[in-house]
Design an enzyme around this catalytic site. Structure first.
Site, short mmCIF file in Angstrom:
data_model
loop_
_atom_site.label_atom_id
_atom_site.label_comp_id
_atom_site.label_asym_id
_atom_site.label_seq_id
_atom_site.Cartn_x
_atom_site.Cartn_y
_atom_site.Cartn_z
N ASP A 168 56.04 47.31 37.46
CA ASP A 168 56.15 47.76 36.08
C ASP A 168 54.82 47.62 35.34
O ASP A 168 54.42 46.52 34.98
CB ASP A 168 57.24 46.93 35.39
CG ASP A 168 57.48 47.34 33.94
OD1 ASP A 168 56.99 48.41 33.54
OD2 ASP A 168 58.16 46.58 33.24
N ASP A 197 53.81 53.96 31.90
CA ASP A 197 54.77 52.90 32.23
C ASP A 197 55.57 53.27 33.48
O ASP A 197 56.54 54.02 33.41
CB ASP A 197 55.70 52.67 31.04
CG ASP A 197 56.69 51.54 31.28
OD1 ASP A 197 56.64 50.91 32.36
OD2 ASP A 197 57.52 51.28 30.39
#
Length: 412
Positions: free
Chosen positions: A117, A304
């Protein structure tokens, strides 16, 4: 069963310390393939949209919140108080759709499937500190008692709290973290001892490897560096790449840029890391073969990998979906008839590069009765745009920690 071949391009050994730091080591690179997880296993488009809103602390629209967030706090568990080349193989079974991707790592010799992430900076895992009934809900859990290299980080705690009051928290230790043959000894590992129900719903993931910047790490009283920050000095190049593919297995590679995976030159754009994210400007867009339009009040965009959808400013979302016959905003988000052919979406990534997201990627998934969920949704007036996997599946992406840039090129 379809296997993934994982080639460890070199082994990287780092020294053990309370705050991990590399020793004098031979530089190298390594690659790790990602496992695709079924969208159905984590709730589909509406759930992904709600998850993104919670992640960034945004208010979840009431109608959507009623659909995806019946979150209640659960009982706590433990209270808070080298030039040698290696080659390996890891098998994984791809599942339908590509809503989420996981990759195998090892902590203290224990295998775990983790979400990588770039929109956060904590390395946290489900652990034996959780109540037993939560440990058996499909997750593998890390047991520090079974690791010969785990060391408690005395007095250190961590807490992640989202806007809807969902949370995860616990204690902190250090251990040897191995990703694709690269080891960081003394890497901070955050052990979940208390979680709210929304974290348990994603039964495929055993935790998260944050690849943002350590300035947003949540460990107290002293923030900890991310795995990438610790391993970076020992890489051939201070970079990692995200090579995600539509309906294909993708990979991350650290320390090397594989030129066989993209077309043309890579265009780099500077980031603003002041908020701890891989944040760039994104001020224009185009729809299909149409002219480039300016987003008059463009919010900065965060790259992201831990978010599935594109969450864009309202002006952009309205302009795109107004060109799609039958598109509508309902309680779940923006949907449209599945038999509609969607136009390509072109979006500025920095001041000079326009990425093309093919129309087929703008169709995230079927939700039933001939209705599909849009791959781009509104950020609901939030002060940032979030560019997730829908975008990455069209672009080979380089995260350059040395130059503080992000680079893009279309996939081959």
């Amino acid at each position: 069963m379809r296997g993934i071949h994982l080639y460890f391009l070199s082994a990287i050994c780092l020294s053990s310390a309370v705050v991990a730091a590399p020793t004098k080591a031979n530089k190298g690179s390594f690659k790790i393939h990602r496992r695709r997880i079924s969208a159905r296993s984590i709730g589909g488009g509406a759930a992904d949209l709600g998850k993104a809103f919670r992640k960034y602390g945004w208010d979840v629209p009431a109608a959507l919140n009623n659909k995806v967030s019946s979150d209640q706090s659960l009982a706590p568990g433990d209270p808070l108080d080298t030039d040698d080349e290696e080659e390996g193989t890891v098998e994984a079974t791809p599942e339908e759709a590509d809503s989420s991707f996981l990759a195998p790592i090892s902590i203290g010799g224990q295998p775990l499937m983790m979400n990588f992430d770039t929109g956060s900076s904590d390395l946290w895992v489900f652990s034996t500190s959780l109540p037993v009934d939560q440990q058996i809900r499909g997750h593998s859990v890390f047991d520090p008692a079974k690791s010969n290299t785990f060391k408690p980080l005395q007095g250190a705690t961590w807490t992640i709290t989202y806007g809807d009051k969902s949370f995860a928290r616990g204690k902190v230790g250090t251990d040897t973290v191995d990703i694709g043959g690269a080891k960081v000894e003394g890497q901070a590992v955050e052990l979940a001892a208390t979680v709210s129900d929304s974290f348990l719903r994603d039964a495929d993931s055993d935790g998260l490897v944050g690849l943002g910047f350590g300035t947003i790490n949540t460990v107290k009283p002293e923030q900890q560096k991310t795995f990438f920050e610790n391993v970076q000095p020992s890489l051939d190049k201070p970079v990692f790449t995200a090579n995600l593919r539509h309906h294909e297995l993708g990979s991350y590679e650290f320390g090397r840029i594989d030129e066989s995976q993209f077309d043309g030159p890579i265009t780099y754009t500077p980031i603003d890391a002041s908020r701890g994210f891989w944040e760039i400007e994104s001020k224009s867009f185009a729809i299909g073969d149409g002219e480039t339009q300016t987003n008059p009040n463009a919010s900065p965009a965060i790259m992201d990998t831990g978010t599935t959808l594109i969450l864009a400013d309202d002006d952009v979302v309205q302009a795109y979906w107004s060109q799609v016959e039958g598109a509508e905003l309902n309680d779940d988000g923006i949907t449209f008839p599945c038999d509609t052919e969607l136009p390509d979406f072109r979006i500025a990534l920095g001041p000079t590069y326009m990425a093309t997201v093919p129309g087929e990627l703008m169709n995230f998934q079927r939700v039933g009765n001939g209705v599909c969920f849009g791959g781009m949704q509104s950020n609901n007036g939030a002060p940032m745009q979030i560019y997730g996997a829908v975008l990455f599946k069209s672009q080979f992406t380089v995260f350059d920690g040395g130059n503080k840039t992000v680079g893009f090129a279309p996939h081959k």
